[in-house]
Design a protein around this motif. Structure first.
Motif, mmCIF file in Angstrom:
data_model
loop_
_atom_site.group_PDB
_atom_site.id
_atom_site.type_symbol
_atom_site.label_atom_id
_atom_site.label_comp_id
_atom_site.label_asym_id
_atom_site.label_seq_id
_atom_site.Cartn_x
_atom_site.Cartn_y
_atom_site.Cartn_z
ATOM 1 N N LEU A 1 0.784 -1.231 0.000
ATOM 2 C CA LEU A 1 0.000 0.000 0.000
ATOM 3 C C LEU A 1 0.815 1.280 0.000
ATOM 4 O O LEU A 1 0.257 2.353 -0.037
ATOM 5 N N SER A 2 2.125 1.192 0.045
ATOM 6 C CA SER A 2 2.904 2.407 0.187
ATOM 7 C C SER A 2 4.220 2.300 -0.556
ATOM 8 O O SER A 2 4.757 1.208 -0.751
ATOM 9 N N SER A 3 4.747 3.446 -0.931
ATOM 10 C CA SER A 3 6.060 3.496 -1.563
ATOM 11 C C SER A 3 7.169 3.550 -0.517
ATOM 12 O O SER A 3 8.338 3.482 -0.849
ATOM 13 N N LYS A 4 6.800 3.661 0.752
ATOM 14 C CA LYS A 4 7.793 3.749 1.831
ATOM 15 C C LYS A 4 8.536 2.420 1.957
ATOM 16 O O LYS A 4 7.937 1.349 1.834
ATOM 17 N N PRO A 5 9.853 2.469 2.221
ATOM 18 C CA PRO A 5 10.653 1.243 2.272
ATOM 19 C C PRO A 5 10.172 0.218 3.298
ATOM 20 O O PRO A 5 10.316 -0.974 3.091
ATOM 21 N N ASP A 6 9.585 0.665 4.414
ATOM 22 C CA ASP A 6 9.151 -0.266 5.461
ATOM 23 C C ASP A 6 7.698 -0.694 5.307
ATOM 24 O O ASP A 6 7.139 -1.329 6.196
ATOM 25 N N ALA A 7 7.097 -0.366 4.187
ATOM 26 C CA ALA A 7 5.675 -0.685 3.981
ATOM 27 C C ALA A 7 5.476 -2.188 3.878
ATOM 28 O O ALA A 7 6.233 -2.884 3.216
ATOM 29 N N GLY A 8 4.448 -2.651 4.535
ATOM 30 C CA GLY A 8 4.100 -4.058 4.454
ATOM 31 C C GLY A 8 3.036 -4.278 3.393
ATOM 32 O O GLY A 8 2.664 -3.376 2.649
ATOM 33 N N THR A 9 2.557 -5.500 3.340
ATOM 34 C CA THR A 9 1.488 -5.821 2.402
ATOM 35 C C THR A 9 0.221 -6.118 3.194
ATOM 36 O O THR A 9 0.278 -6.459 4.373
ATOM 37 N N VAL A 10 -0.909 -5.965 2.520
ATOM 38 C CA VAL A 10 -2.194 -6.288 3.121
ATOM 39 C C VAL A 10 -2.925 -7.258 2.199
ATOM 40 O O VAL A 10 -2.590 -7.406 1.030
ATOM 41 N N ARG A 11 -3.924 -7.879 2.759
ATOM 42 C CA ARG A 11 -4.716 -8.869 2.026
ATOM 43 C C ARG A 11 -5.622 -8.204 0.998
ATOM 44 O O ARG A 11 -6.133 -7.103 1.228
ATOM 45 N N ALA A 12 -5.840 -8.893 -0.116
ATOM 46 C CA ALA A 12 -6.748 -8.439 -1.166
ATOM 47 C C ALA A 12 -7.569 -9.628 -1.644
ATOM 48 O O ALA A 12 -7.085 -10.759 -1.665
ATOM 49 N N ALA A 13 -8.804 -9.373 -2.031
ATOM 50 C CA ALA A 13 -9.642 -10.409 -2.642
ATOM 51 C C ALA A 13 -9.529 -10.260 -4.156
ATOM 52 O O ALA A 13 -9.507 -9.144 -4.683
ATOM 53 N N LEU A 14 -9.484 -11.391 -4.846
ATOM 54 C CA LEU A 14 -9.430 -11.410 -6.312
ATOM 55 C C LEU A 14 -10.641 -12.175 -6.835
ATOM 56 O O LEU A 14 -11.502 -12.600 -6.076
ATOM 57 N N GLY A 15 -10.705 -12.369 -8.133
ATOM 58 C CA GLY A 15 -11.856 -12.987 -8.776
ATOM 59 C C GLY A 15 -12.173 -14.398 -8.318
ATOM 60 O O GLY A 15 -11.274 -15.164 -7.971
ATOM 61 N N ARG A 16 -13.451 -14.745 -8.376
ATOM 62 C CA ARG A 16 -13.912 -16.080 -7.957
ATOM 63 C C ARG A 16 -13.302 -17.184 -8.803
ATOM 64 O O ARG A 16 -13.198 -18.337 -8.381
ATOM 65 N N SER A 17 -12.863 -16.843 -10.022
ATOM 66 C CA SER A 17 -12.210 -17.818 -10.908
ATOM 67 C C SER A 17 -10.696 -17.659 -10.907
ATOM 68 O O SER A 17 -10.021 -18.177 -11.798
ATOM 69 N N GLY A 18 -10.161 -16.929 -9.930
ATOM 70 C CA GLY A 18 -8.718 -16.715 -9.863
ATOM 71 C C GLY A 18 -8.284 -15.591 -10.786
ATOM 72 O O GLY A 18 -9.003 -14.606 -10.957
ATOM 73 N N VAL A 19 -7.108 -15.763 -11.378
ATOM 74 C CA VAL A 19 -6.575 -14.759 -12.293
ATOM 75 C C VAL A 19 -6.418 -15.376 -13.678
ATOM 76 O O VAL A 19 -6.355 -16.600 -13.820
ATOM 77 N N THR A 20 -6.352 -14.505 -14.684
ATOM 78 C CA THR A 20 -6.158 -14.965 -16.048
ATOM 79 C C THR A 20 -5.330 -13.944 -16.797
ATOM 80 O O THR A 20 -5.286 -12.770 -16.407
ATOM 81 N N LYS A 21 -4.650 -14.366 -17.854
ATOM 82 C CA LYS A 21 -3.942 -13.416 -18.705
ATOM 83 C C LYS A 21 -4.958 -12.423 -19.255
ATOM 84 O O LYS A 21 -6.089 -12.811 -19.579
ATOM 85 N N ALA A 22 -4.563 -11.172 -19.369
ATOM 86 C CA ALA A 22 -5.475 -10.144 -19.883
ATOM 87 C C ALA A 22 -6.004 -10.543 -21.259
ATOM 88 O O ALA A 22 -7.176 -10.303 -21.569
ATOM 89 N N SER A 23 -5.179 -11.176 -22.066
ATOM 90 C CA SER A 23 -5.610 -11.580 -23.417
ATOM 91 C C SER A 23 -6.667 -12.677 -23.379
ATOM 92 O O SER A 23 -7.383 -12.881 -24.366
ATOM 93 N N ASP A 24 -6.766 -13.402 -22.262
ATOM 94 C CA ASP A 24 -7.765 -14.471 -22.122
ATOM 95 C C ASP A 24 -9.008 -14.021 -21.364
ATOM 96 O O ASP A 24 -9.963 -14.796 -21.225
ATOM 97 N N LYS A 25 -9.013 -12.804 -20.838
ATOM 98 C CA LYS A 25 -10.143 -12.288 -20.065
ATOM 99 C C LYS A 25 -11.390 -12.225 -20.935
ATOM 100 O O LYS A 25 -11.346 -11.763 -22.071
#
Length: 170
Positions: A13-37
């Protein structure tokens, strides 16, 4: 800045060097290549997308602090998801004759929406519409193809976002 979302559902969430990561929800079918969307497949498209603008429910939440363009939602705001319609993957005013999604929702998912530049310059019919970063449902339940965060984290990202920034789903 290039915000990074991993396939495991985490975002920095941040450009700061000590920034951590947070959880995110993605699609019910997972991820796909943009060309296959494909429209309605429930997959989050991999790729790098510009941050376009922010929409929010002024009757529920305060305007997010951000350098991006911001507009309050109206009850008649929608987003066309009909591949054969001239307004495909564009905002529309409801009622609208073709298939569309209502942006004024009662469940809180769209209390804050960051519109991502997926398939919009110009839209390819059927290649996916309404790919947003928005508020999560429940315990990070899957989305219909968007990226969803806790509202606190949506606001944190928007506070640092600037015109010209990107979101990369990798």
């Amino acid at each position: 800045m290039d915000w990074q979302v991993s396939q495991s559902g985490h975002i920095t969430l941040s450009s700061k060097p000590d920034a951590g990561t947070v959880r995110a929800a993605l699609g019910r079918s997972g991820v796909t290549k943009a060309s296959d969307k494909r429209e309605g497949d429930g997959a989050t498209p991999l790729g790098r997308y510009p941050l376009r603008r922010v929409l929010y429910r002024a009757d529920r939440v305060a305007a997010p602090k951000t350098a991006l363009p911001v507009r309050p939602l109206r009850p008649d705001d929608g987003w066309c998801d009909a591949p054969d319609d001239a307004a495909y993957n564009r905002p529309v005013r409801r009622p609208y004759p073709a298939s569309h999604e209502a942006l004024w929702r009662e469940d809180g998912l769209y209390d804050i929406i960051l519109v991502l530049g997926h398939n919009d310059d110009p839209p390819i019919r059927g290649a996916g519409s309404a790919i947003f970063l928005h508020c999560k449902r429940g315990d990070y339940e899957p989305t219909e193809g968007c990226v969803a965060l806790d509202p606190v984290h949506v606001r944190a990202l928007l506070a640092e976002a600037r015109p010209g920034d990107w979101l990369t789903i990798r």
